[in-house]
Design an enzyme around this catalytic site. Sequence first.
Site, mmCIF file in Angstrom:
data_model
loop_
_atom_site.group_PDB
_atom_site.id
_atom_site.type_symbol
_atom_site.label_atom_id
_atom_site.label_comp_id
_atom_site.label_asym_id
_atom_site.label_seq_id
_atom_site.Cartn_x
_atom_site.Cartn_y
_atom_site.Cartn_z
ATOM 1 N N LYS A 190 0.854 -1.173 0.081
ATOM 2 C CA LYS A 190 -0.071 0.087 0.021
ATOM 3 C C LYS A 190 0.780 1.223 -0.045
ATOM 4 C CE LYS A 190 -1.982 2.977 1.857
ATOM 5 N NZ LYS A 190 -1.829 4.329 1.475
ATOM 6 N N GLU A 219 9.085 1.213 11.420
ATOM 7 C CA GLU A 219 9.917 2.319 11.574
ATOM 8 C C GLU A 219 9.432 3.644 11.624
ATOM 9 O OE1 GLU A 219 12.252 5.369 10.439
ATOM 10 O OE2 GLU A 219 12.745 3.964 8.602
ATOM 11 N N CYS A 273 13.295 10.685 8.307
ATOM 12 C CA CYS A 273 13.015 10.293 9.934
ATOM 13 C C CYS A 273 14.293 10.460 10.381
ATOM 14 C CB CYS A 273 12.359 9.000 9.860
ATOM 15 S SG CYS A 273 13.027 7.634 8.849
ATOM 16 N N GLU A 300 8.089 16.011 16.061
ATOM 17 C CA GLU A 300 8.658 15.889 14.894
ATOM 18 C C GLU A 300 8.074 16.842 13.981
ATOM 19 O OE1 GLU A 300 7.956 12.150 12.951
ATOM 20 O OE2 GLU A 300 10.146 12.073 12.164
HETATM 21 P P1 ADP Z 1 1.832 10.722 6.918
HETATM 22 O O1 ADP Z 1 0.803 11.463 7.661
HETATM 23 O O2 ADP Z 1 2.955 11.647 6.930
HETATM 24 O O3 ADP Z 1 1.329 10.400 5.355
HETATM 25 P P2 ADP Z 1 1.444 8.128 7.764
HETATM 26 O O4 ADP Z 1 2.276 7.492 8.897
HETATM 27 O O5 ADP Z 1 0.032 8.669 8.191
HETATM 28 O O6 ADP Z 1 2.119 9.370 7.549
HETATM 29 O O7 ADP Z 1 1.388 7.448 6.442
HETATM 30 C C1 ADP Z 1 2.252 6.321 6.022
HETATM 31 C C2 ADP Z 1 1.598 5.287 5.299
HETATM 32 O O8 ADP Z 1 0.580 4.640 6.379
HETATM 33 C C3 ADP Z 1 0.781 5.880 4.229
HETATM 34 O O9 ADP Z 1 0.648 4.783 3.256
HETATM 35 C C4 ADP Z 1 -0.779 5.833 4.661
HETATM 36 O O10 ADP Z 1 -1.794 5.772 3.693
HETATM 37 C C5 ADP Z 1 -0.637 4.826 5.800
HETATM 38 N N1 ADP Z 1 -1.898 5.033 6.774
HETATM 39 C C6 ADP Z 1 -2.175 5.964 7.589
HETATM 40 N N2 ADP Z 1 -3.009 5.675 8.279
HETATM 41 C C7 ADP Z 1 -3.280 4.471 8.385
HETATM 42 C C8 ADP Z 1 -4.127 3.397 8.979
HETATM 43 N N3 ADP Z 1 -4.838 3.830 9.926
HETATM 44 N N4 ADP Z 1 -4.015 2.053 8.830
HETATM 45 C C9 ADP Z 1 -3.219 1.656 7.556
HETATM 46 N N5 ADP Z 1 -2.585 2.513 6.933
HETATM 47 C C10 ADP Z 1 -2.565 3.981 7.224
#
Ligand code: ADP
Length: 491
Positions: free
Chosen positions: A186, A262, A296, A395
């Site tokens: 994903k 990570e 990061c 952060e």
């Molecule tokens: P940012 O907010 O900087 O985009 P995230 O940690 O939210 O960082 O996003 C990193 C990845 O995690 C992306 O691929 C995002 O779509 C996915 N993601 C965000 N929320 C969820 C969730 N609740 N379940 C699974 N994947 C998620």
Amino acid sequence: MKTEVVASEKVKAFDCQHFINGRFLPSQSGKMFQNINPATGEVIGTVCEGGKEEIDLAVAAAKRALSGPWKRMTTGERIAVLRRIGDLILERKEELARLESLDTGKPYSLSLTLDIPRAAYNFHFFADYLRSVGTEAYQTDEVAINYSIRRPVGVVGLINPWNLPLLLLTWKLAPCLAAGNTVVIKPAEWTPLTATVLAEICKEAGVPDGVVNVVHGFGPDSAGAALTEHPDVDAITFTGETTTGKVIMAAAAKSLKKLSYELGGKNPNIIFADADLEEAIETTLKSSFMNQGEVCLCGSRIYVERPVYEQFLQKFVAKTKELVVGDPFDPKTNVGALISEEHYERVMSYIELAKEEGGRILTGGKRPDGLDQGYYLEPTIIVGVNRNCRIVREEVFGPVVTVMPFDEEEEVIAQANDTHYGLSATIWTNDLRRAHRVAARIEAGIVWVNTWFLRDLRTPFGGMKQSGIGREGGMHSFEFYTELTNICIKL
Ligand code: ADP
């Protein structure tokens, strides 16, 4: 100059479909979302928005593929496939670098020299490493012989961030495939392009259908959540925000999936007075502002020993002002655009907060003159803040650093560790004993001495405290991507 930037970026990327069971697949619900180029704010393509339906298809394909030709490949054949993926990435490096910069806003020169070659190297490295991964056997008496076989974990969900899309995806995908797993990827919603091309490359390299699947979409209530909740997904490997990691952990708990994380960092960069100051400043420019500070591992908390504090600041500010912010495709550019308008606003809000907290901006803190479109921010240096300020604790994930003086080794160790993060740290000193002493006391998964970002892929990579769970790299990756079965035979 500015109009050229906009003109060159009018180029359309392409429309991203899912990749399931070896084929590109349109959105099952018909839902699409726009892909925006952060350097211009313009739409460069559309992306299929996946959800539960696509995740179900992808997981089913991945599960079937576990017992197909992929399982029957010899180690030598699998190594050849992995090497071929690395080769094909290099063959298409200009195209991939261009797509990476269109998606992220990072300088094309960085994509071409860092993101894409390292992505290829991840495959070449784990292909070579696979040769040395074998079976362990134990026989210490005449009662029994034991041996342990490594088998794939199964279907792995790989959830990827947007800052180093192909580099971080391949860092996990290469060992995951080397260990014989199948995967549903994903990609981050902001950066769908290179993952889509990688799916095509994997197929061309001989990865059997169903082994690598890509489902585009969002996180919560979308493809991301469906993947983490799916009962047939055996493990999740995730890079992203700490808060997201907590949500994923709760979802994964329902079927007790293996997790490798990570997460975020608020990494200290400690400069002692005996350090080579020129070298420390050159590297600190990178550890502060490389990739717009959207790494990061960036060292956003800079601590400088008082005798060299003023000298450091003067030179560091002067060099920061020389950095060129602008069009990612201009070879002179050092700092490109932030990923999105939303993220730009978030980073700006931290700068405002820092001012409210008493911080003084020595340089940056604003959009560069003449760049009205796109999400550009000048590299920003803040002083006058302390360990209790949110700008020092949270952060920011942008080109924003704080610089603080310190007097004692004990004091700076305490400050460095005064955070719920524990990803990385850098120490600058020419005192050998101090280097070892301080490095061992910093609570971080990676401590660099007199360098930053230098990586040997055999070494453990990951964070402690709320910066991660587990380690990846070399054998550590295989520990995560395999399950051990011990077989005990009575003699
Ligand atoms: P940012 O907010 O900087 O985009 P995230 O940690 O939210 O960082 O996003 C990193 C990845 O995690 C992306 O691929 C995002 O779509 C996915 N993601 C965000 N929320 C969820 C969730 N609740 N379940 C699974 N994947 C998620």
